[in-house]
Design a protein around this motif. Structure first.
Motif, PDB file in Angstrom:
ATOM      1  N   MET A   1      11.687 -31.074  -2.620  1.00  0.00           N
ATOM      2  CA  MET A   1      12.874 -31.888  -2.950  1.00  0.00           C
ATOM      3  C   MET A   1      12.808 -32.965  -2.004  1.00  0.00           C
ATOM      4  SD  MET A   1      17.085 -30.556  -2.326  1.00  0.00           S
ATOM      5  CE  MET A   1      16.997 -28.974  -3.015  1.00  0.00           C
ATOM      6  N   ASP A   2      13.334 -34.277  -2.705  1.00  0.00           N
ATOM      7  CA  ASP A   2      13.191 -35.520  -2.184  1.00  0.00           C
ATOM      8  C   ASP A   2      14.313 -35.863  -1.355  1.00  0.00           C
ATOM      9  OD1 ASP A   2      15.067 -37.112  -3.595  1.00  0.00           O
ATOM     10  OD2 ASP A   2      13.827 -36.935  -5.469  1.00  0.00           O
ATOM     11  N   THR A   3      14.154 -36.976  -0.532  1.00  0.00           N
ATOM     12  CA  THR A   3      15.515 -37.067   0.677  1.00  0.00           C
ATOM     13  C   THR A   3      16.698 -37.563  -0.133  1.00  0.00           C
ATOM     14  OG1 THR A   3      13.782 -38.171   2.063  1.00  0.00           O
ATOM     15  CG2 THR A   3      16.165 -38.987   2.183  1.00  0.00           C
ATOM     16  N   GLY A   4      16.752 -37.918  -1.401  1.00  0.00           N
ATOM     17  CA  GLY A   4      18.162 -38.170  -2.024  1.00  0.00           C
ATOM     18  C   GLY A   4      18.639 -37.000  -2.583  1.00  0.00           C
ATOM     19  N   LYS A   5      17.899 -36.176  -3.307  1.00  0.00           N
ATOM     20  CA  LYS A   5      18.437 -34.961  -3.551  1.00  0.00           C
ATOM     21  C   LYS A   5      18.767 -34.025  -2.459  1.00  0.00           C
ATOM     22  CE  LYS A   5      15.772 -34.415  -7.936  1.00  0.00           C
ATOM     23  NZ  LYS A   5      14.550 -33.772  -8.647  1.00  0.00           N
ATOM     24  N   ARG A   6      18.345 -34.063  -1.361  1.00  0.00           N
ATOM     25  CA  ARG A   6      18.530 -33.295  -0.166  1.00  0.00           C
ATOM     26  C   ARG A   6      19.976 -33.889   0.340  1.00  0.00           C
ATOM     27  NH1 ARG A   6      13.682 -32.567   3.901  1.00  0.00           N
ATOM     28  NH2 ARG A   6      12.249 -31.267   2.577  1.00  0.00           N
ATOM     29  N   LEU A   7      20.119 -35.256   0.434  1.00  0.00           N
ATOM     30  CA  LEU A   7      21.257 -35.708   1.078  1.00  0.00           C
ATOM     31  C   LEU A   7      22.454 -35.516  -0.004  1.00  0.00           C
ATOM     32  CD1 LEU A   7      19.656 -38.730   2.708  1.00  0.00           C
ATOM     33  CD2 LEU A   7      20.528 -36.757   3.674  1.00  0.00           C
ATOM     34  N   LYS A   8      22.321 -35.992  -1.131  1.00  0.00           N
ATOM     35  CA  LYS A   8      23.310 -35.236  -2.235  1.00  0.00           C
ATOM     36  C   LYS A   8      23.837 -33.982  -2.312  1.00  0.00           C
ATOM     37  CE  LYS A   8      21.831 -38.883  -5.315  1.00  0.00           C
ATOM     38  NZ  LYS A   8      21.328 -39.194  -6.543  1.00  0.00           N
ATOM     39  N   LYS A   9      22.820 -32.867  -1.793  1.00  0.00           N
ATOM     40  CA  LYS A   9      23.151 -31.492  -1.855  1.00  0.00           C
ATOM     41  C   LYS A   9      23.814 -31.401  -0.665  1.00  0.00           C
ATOM     42  CE  LYS A   9      23.050 -27.196  -2.913  1.00  0.00           C
ATOM     43  NZ  LYS A   9      23.961 -26.764  -4.068  1.00  0.00           N
ATOM     44  N   ALA A  10      23.423 -31.994   0.432  1.00  0.00           N
ATOM     45  CA  ALA A  10      24.141 -31.780   1.924  1.00  0.00           C
ATOM     46  C   ALA A  10      25.527 -32.339   1.606  1.00  0.00           C
ATOM     47  CB  ALA A  10      23.409 -32.590   2.786  1.00  0.00           C
TER      48      ALA A  10
END
Length: 56
Positions: A1-10
């Motif tokens: 999972m890329d950084t943007g996806k991780r931060l959106k999920k967070a």
């Protein structure tokens, strides 16, 4: 999972659950809370704790 996806999920987890910032950090795949918090703030412009659910 890329950084943007991780931060959106967070951000989603912080806004719809009662999970702690640390729990969210680990859930989305980060091992260091400080690193996660810096990335989150750089991406969203505010600290992860600002996204917390307010309980009435």
């Amino acid at each position: 999972m890329d950084t943007g996806k991780r931060l959106k999920k967070a951000k989603e987890l912080l806004s719809v659950t009662q999970m702690t910032v640390a729990d969210v950090c680990y859930t989305v795949g980060y091992e260091n809370i400080s690193h996660f918090s810096r990335l989150f703030k750089a991406y969203w412009g505010f600290n992860p704790s600002t996204s917390r659910v307010t309980v009435n």
